[in-house]
Design a protein around this motif. Structure first.
Motif, PDB file in Angstrom:
ATOM      1  N   TYR A  23      45.102  51.441  49.562  1.00  0.00           N
ATOM      2  CA  TYR A  23      45.868  52.156  50.377  1.00  0.00           C
ATOM      3  C   TYR A  23      45.432  53.778  49.845  1.00  0.00           C
ATOM      4  O   TYR A  23      45.425  54.687  50.670  1.00  0.00           O
ATOM      5  CB  TYR A  23      47.079  51.918  50.453  1.00  0.00           C
ATOM      6  N   VAL A  24      45.568  53.927  48.805  1.00  0.00           N
ATOM      7  CA  VAL A  24      45.264  55.509  48.267  1.00  0.00           C
ATOM      8  C   VAL A  24      43.938  55.874  48.608  1.00  0.00           C
ATOM      9  O   VAL A  24      43.694  57.174  49.043  1.00  0.00           O
ATOM     10  CB  VAL A  24      45.582  55.335  46.898  1.00  0.00           C
ATOM     11  N   LEU A  25      43.134  54.972  48.483  1.00  0.00           N
ATOM     12  CA  LEU A  25      41.673  55.316  48.638  1.00  0.00           C
ATOM     13  C   LEU A  25      41.489  55.619  50.314  1.00  0.00           C
ATOM     14  O   LEU A  25      40.907  56.576  50.845  1.00  0.00           O
ATOM     15  CB  LEU A  25      40.740  54.073  48.296  1.00  0.00           C
ATOM     16  N   LEU A  26      42.142  54.708  51.142  1.00  0.00           N
ATOM     17  CA  LEU A  26      41.989  55.018  52.455  1.00  0.00           C
ATOM     18  C   LEU A  26      42.643  56.196  52.772  1.00  0.00           C
ATOM     19  O   LEU A  26      42.131  57.120  53.897  1.00  0.00           O
ATOM     20  CB  LEU A  26      43.014  53.652  53.277  1.00  0.00           C
ATOM     21  N   GLU A  27      43.885  56.660  52.463  1.00  0.00           N
ATOM     22  CA  GLU A  27      44.568  57.813  52.600  1.00  0.00           C
ATOM     23  C   GLU A  27      43.640  59.023  52.182  1.00  0.00           C
ATOM     24  O   GLU A  27      43.436  60.048  52.999  1.00  0.00           O
ATOM     25  CB  GLU A  27      45.855  57.952  52.153  1.00  0.00           C
ATOM     26  N   ALA A  28      42.764  59.005  51.084  1.00  0.00           N
ATOM     27  CA  ALA A  28      42.116  59.849  50.727  1.00  0.00           C
ATOM     28  C   ALA A  28      40.986  60.086  51.582  1.00  0.00           C
ATOM     29  O   ALA A  28      40.557  61.345  51.872  1.00  0.00           O
ATOM     30  CB  ALA A  28      41.368  59.900  49.245  1.00  0.00           C
ATOM     31  N   ILE A  29      40.377  59.121  52.260  1.00  0.00           N
ATOM     32  CA  ILE A  29      39.395  59.232  53.263  1.00  0.00           C
ATOM     33  C   ILE A  29      39.622  59.624  54.374  1.00  0.00           C
ATOM     34  O   ILE A  29      39.269  60.897  54.933  1.00  0.00           O
ATOM     35  CB  ILE A  29      38.612  57.825  53.315  1.00  0.00           C
ATOM     36  N   ILE A  30      40.971  59.382  54.872  1.00  0.00           N
ATOM     37  CA  ILE A  30      41.466  60.028  56.260  1.00  0.00           C
ATOM     38  C   ILE A  30      41.843  61.388  56.125  1.00  0.00           C
ATOM     39  O   ILE A  30      41.732  61.927  57.245  1.00  0.00           O
ATOM     40  CB  ILE A  30      42.473  58.867  56.833  1.00  0.00           C
ATOM     41  N   PHE A  31      42.355  61.713  55.139  1.00  0.00           N
ATOM     42  CA  PHE A  31      42.749  62.778  54.811  1.00  0.00           C
ATOM     43  C   PHE A  31      41.515  64.017  54.719  1.00  0.00           C
ATOM     44  O   PHE A  31      41.597  64.954  54.993  1.00  0.00           O
ATOM     45  CB  PHE A  31      43.530  63.054  53.517  1.00  0.00           C
ATOM     46  N   LEU A  32      40.655  63.488  54.055  1.00  0.00           N
ATOM     47  CA  LEU A  32      39.419  64.304  53.698  1.00  0.00           C
ATOM     48  C   LEU A  32      38.821  65.434  54.508  1.00  0.00           C
ATOM     49  O   LEU A  32      38.890  66.669  54.198  1.00  0.00           O
ATOM     50  CB  LEU A  32      37.933  63.663  53.468  1.00  0.00           C
ATOM     51  N   GLN A  79      48.533  43.008  44.131  1.00  0.00           N
ATOM     52  CA  GLN A  79      49.714  44.142  44.437  1.00  0.00           C
ATOM     53  C   GLN A  79      49.042  45.590  44.210  1.00  0.00           C
ATOM     54  O   GLN A  79      48.978  46.522  44.755  1.00  0.00           O
ATOM     55  CB  GLN A  79      50.845  44.141  43.808  1.00  0.00           C
ATOM     56  N   TYR A  80      48.393  45.852  42.841  1.00  0.00           N
ATOM     57  CA  TYR A  80      47.954  46.706  42.331  1.00  0.00           C
ATOM     58  C   TYR A  80      46.571  47.195  43.211  1.00  0.00           C
ATOM     59  O   TYR A  80      46.285  48.182  43.484  1.00  0.00           O
ATOM     60  CB  TYR A  80      47.669  47.030  40.859  1.00  0.00           C
ATOM     61  N   LEU A  81      45.777  46.029  43.567  1.00  0.00           N
ATOM     62  CA  LEU A  81      44.694  46.349  44.326  1.00  0.00           C
ATOM     63  C   LEU A  81      45.106  46.688  45.820  1.00  0.00           C
ATOM     64  O   LEU A  81      44.433  47.766  46.262  1.00  0.00           O
ATOM     65  CB  LEU A  81      44.136  44.887  44.421  1.00  0.00           C
ATOM     66  N   GLY A  82      46.319  46.507  46.235  1.00  0.00           N
ATOM     67  CA  GLY A  82      46.735  46.882  47.593  1.00  0.00           C
ATOM     68  C   GLY A  82      47.091  48.385  47.729  1.00  0.00           C
ATOM     69  O   GLY A  82      46.712  49.073  48.417  1.00  0.00           O
ATOM     70  N   LEU A  83      47.829  48.587  46.503  1.00  0.00           N
ATOM     71  CA  LEU A  83      48.301  49.918  46.501  1.00  0.00           C
ATOM     72  C   LEU A  83      46.991  50.809  46.146  1.00  0.00           C
ATOM     73  O   LEU A  83      46.708  52.154  46.775  1.00  0.00           O
ATOM     74  CB  LEU A  83      48.892  50.354  45.237  1.00  0.00           C
ATOM     75  N   GLY A  84      46.125  50.480  45.261  1.00  0.00           N
ATOM     76  CA  GLY A  84      44.907  51.272  45.217  1.00  0.00           C
ATOM     77  C   GLY A  84      44.023  51.588  46.237  1.00  0.00           C
ATOM     78  O   GLY A  84      43.580  52.575  46.732  1.00  0.00           O
ATOM     79  N   LEU A 115      58.208  55.851  40.045  1.00  0.00           N
ATOM     80  CA  LEU A 115      57.143  56.018  39.366  1.00  0.00           C
ATOM     81  C   LEU A 115      55.821  55.590  39.919  1.00  0.00           C
ATOM     82  O   LEU A 115      54.849  56.375  40.013  1.00  0.00           O
ATOM     83  CB  LEU A 115      57.522  55.186  37.770  1.00  0.00           C
ATOM     84  N   HIS A 116      55.774  54.555  40.682  1.00  0.00           N
ATOM     85  CA  HIS A 116      54.656  54.230  41.357  1.00  0.00           C
ATOM     86  C   HIS A 116      54.186  55.261  42.577  1.00  0.00           C
ATOM     87  O   HIS A 116      53.182  55.231  42.913  1.00  0.00           O
ATOM     88  CB  HIS A 116      54.878  52.567  41.656  1.00  0.00           C
ATOM     89  N   VAL A 117      55.049  55.570  43.316  1.00  0.00           N
ATOM     90  CA  VAL A 117      54.838  56.638  44.257  1.00  0.00           C
ATOM     91  C   VAL A 117      54.266  57.763  43.673  1.00  0.00           C
ATOM     92  O   VAL A 117      53.254  58.274  44.117  1.00  0.00           O
ATOM     93  CB  VAL A 117      56.600  57.033  44.814  1.00  0.00           C
ATOM     94  N   ALA A 118      54.948  58.562  42.794  1.00  0.00           N
ATOM     95  CA  ALA A 118      54.361  59.574  41.880  1.00  0.00           C
ATOM     96  C   ALA A 118      52.798  59.340  41.505  1.00  0.00           C
ATOM     97  O   ALA A 118      52.008  60.104  41.780  1.00  0.00           O
ATOM     98  CB  ALA A 118      55.081  59.941  40.704  1.00  0.00           C
ATOM     99  N   LEU A 119      52.586  57.935  40.880  1.00  0.00           N
ATOM    100  CA  LEU A 119      51.167  57.741  40.388  1.00  0.00           C
ATOM    101  C   LEU A 119      50.276  57.604  41.557  1.00  0.00           C
ATOM    102  O   LEU A 119      49.328  58.045  41.422  1.00  0.00           O
ATOM    103  CB  LEU A 119      51.388  56.355  39.641  1.00  0.00           C
ATOM    104  N   ALA A 120      50.908  56.888  42.523  1.00  0.00           N
ATOM    105  CA  ALA A 120      49.982  56.838  43.950  1.00  0.00           C
ATOM    106  C   ALA A 120      49.625  58.484  44.370  1.00  0.00           C
ATOM    107  O   ALA A 120      48.434  58.847  44.869  1.00  0.00           O
ATOM    108  CB  ALA A 120      50.727  56.400  45.069  1.00  0.00           C
TER     109      ALA A 120
END
Length: 230
Positions: free
Chosen positions: A93-102, A86-91, A25-30
């Motif tokens: 990482y999602v932001l970092l992925e969005a930036i590097i993928f941009l 934990q949620y701060l870390g996941l959030g 579920l958390h993978v899907a939310l990420a």
């Protein structure tokens, strides 16, 4: 604080089912959060600024370095005893992925005149992820030996990427194919870890590991599709 948890290998069937459900579920939310953040960035950040991110080799190396350091921090946070951390870390990482993928998402969007190529890459990625997950859970094979492959392969890949950026090497189809294999290896290993080595309260950290592997696979499948358009 982290709730009381049990090593997944010794957990009851009910505890295992709950852990797996929470993790995926958390993978899907990420993934959903990544889509939302990426969409916002594409609509807010000017195209010129996005392309500028990859205009200079040292700028791109700097961004890769920041991503690497941020990833280490995010990984540590997701295994912190505090659920908020934990949620701060996941959030993060999602932001970092969005930036590097941009930059790549933007170029793929321009190349295909829309999101067709991106959706195709996403579909292939999800199909492979589901298939690899099924392999681990159905066969119950021991994939722990893949850790050595991942460590060595990760260092080699990082070295090639850095050298390629410095010397302007064109890391073509062969490299993307090798990285897809590395991503597949990572998904098999992380799913094996999910079945054996986590505690039932570590579903946020487990989700980050799987999400990172899925995004690595998506990155290089998209690169392969883009190379076919050139």
């Amino acid at each position: 604080m982290e709730e009381q948890s049990t090593l997944i290998a010794y957990a009851s069937d009910l505890e295992k089912a709950s852990f797996y459900k929470k993790t995926y579920l958390h993978v899907a939310l990420a993934i959903l959060a990544f889509i939302v953040v990426e969409t916002i960035l594409m609509n807010v950040v000017p195209t010129e600024a996005i392309l500028w991110m990859i205009s200079g080799k040292f700028l791109w190396l700097f961004l890769i370095g920041l991503f690497w350091l941020g990833s280490i921090l995010a990984d540590r946070l997701t295994f912190h005893p505090s659920r908020e951390q934990q949620y701060l870390g996941l959030g993060l990482y999602v932001l970092l992925e969005a930036i590097i993928f941009l930059p790549m998402i933007t170029i793929a969007w321009i190349y295909s005149g829309g999101g067709d190529m991106i959706l195709q890459a996403a579909g292939i990625t999800m199909f492979m992820f589901v298939g690899l997950t099924a392999v681990v859970f159905i066969t119950k094979a021991d994939f722990s030996f893949l850790r050595t492959v991942l460590v060595i392969g990760g260092f080699v890949a990082l070295g090639v990427i850095v050298m390629g950026a410095i010397f302007g090497w064109n890391l073509g189809l062969w490299f993307s194919t090798a990285m897809v294999i590395l991503a597949v290896t990572s998904i098999l290993y992380q799913t094996h870890q999910l079945r054996n080595d986590y505690h039932t309260g570590q579903y946020v950290g487990a989700a980050l590991k799987l999400f990172a592997s899925v995004m690595l696979l998506f990155w290089y499948i998209l690169r392969i599709l883009m190379s076919r358009r050139n």
